[in-house]
Scaffold this motif. Structure first.
Motif, mmCIF file in Angstrom:
data_model
loop_
_atom_site.group_PDB
_atom_site.id
_atom_site.type_symbol
_atom_site.label_atom_id
_atom_site.label_comp_id
_atom_site.label_asym_id
_atom_site.label_seq_id
_atom_site.Cartn_x
_atom_site.Cartn_y
_atom_site.Cartn_z
ATOM 1 N N ARG A 41 -24.644 1.511 26.046
ATOM 2 C CA ARG A 41 -23.318 1.756 25.457
ATOM 3 C C ARG A 41 -22.987 3.253 25.435
ATOM 4 N N TRP A 42 -23.979 4.071 25.097
ATOM 5 C CA TRP A 42 -23.773 5.518 25.119
ATOM 6 C C TRP A 42 -23.452 6.001 26.528
ATOM 7 N N ARG A 43 -24.168 5.447 27.523
ATOM 8 C CA ARG A 43 -23.946 5.862 28.908
ATOM 9 C C ARG A 43 -22.535 5.519 29.359
ATOM 10 N N VAL A 44 -22.082 4.331 29.030
ATOM 11 C CA VAL A 44 -20.725 3.926 29.420
ATOM 12 C C VAL A 44 -19.688 4.824 28.750
ATOM 13 N N ALA A 45 -19.875 5.123 27.478
ATOM 14 C CA ALA A 45 -18.937 5.995 26.768
ATOM 15 C C ALA A 45 -18.943 7.407 27.352
ATOM 16 N N LEU A 46 -20.123 7.914 27.682
ATOM 17 C CA LEU A 46 -20.200 9.251 28.264
ATOM 18 C C LEU A 46 -19.624 9.293 29.674
ATOM 19 N N GLN A 47 -19.785 8.213 30.428
ATOM 20 C CA GLN A 47 -19.166 8.162 31.748
ATOM 21 C C GLN A 47 -17.646 8.183 31.627
ATOM 22 N N PHE A 48 -17.116 7.464 30.653
ATOM 23 C CA PHE A 48 -15.674 7.480 30.423
ATOM 24 C C PHE A 48 -15.205 8.894 30.060
ATOM 25 N N ALA A 49 -15.951 9.555 29.198
ATOM 26 C CA ALA A 49 -15.593 10.921 28.808
ATOM 27 C C ALA A 49 -15.673 11.863 30.004
ATOM 28 N N ALA A 50 -16.688 11.697 30.853
ATOM 29 C CA ALA A 50 -16.825 12.550 32.038
ATOM 30 C C ALA A 50 -15.667 12.338 32.996
#
Length: 63
Positions: A41-50
């Motif tokens: 979940r953190w990875r998906v959120a960080l990918q969205f932010a990136a």
């Protein structure tokens, strides 16, 4: 304004990479499934932010 993207883009990509590697490490050593889900979940959120940072950089640096 565009100078900030010189720092934000690598920082956001590095954050995604760190969480991705942490998830892989957890999976390879047989860690808990709950932790794997949290890291995903953190990875998906960080990918969205990136992606948002990259799109903002393209928008503000367009000629």
């Amino acid at each position: 304004m565009t100078d900030i993207f010189d720092y934000l883009i690598p920082l956001s990509l590095a954050a995604v990479l760190v969480v991705l590697l942490a998830g892989l490490w957890n999976m390879m050593r047989g860690g808990s499934a709950s932790r794997s889900q949290t890291l995903m979940r953190w990875r998906v959120a960080l990918q969205f932010a990136a992606i948002c940072v990259l799109m903002a950089a393209f928008y503000f640096t367009a000629a």
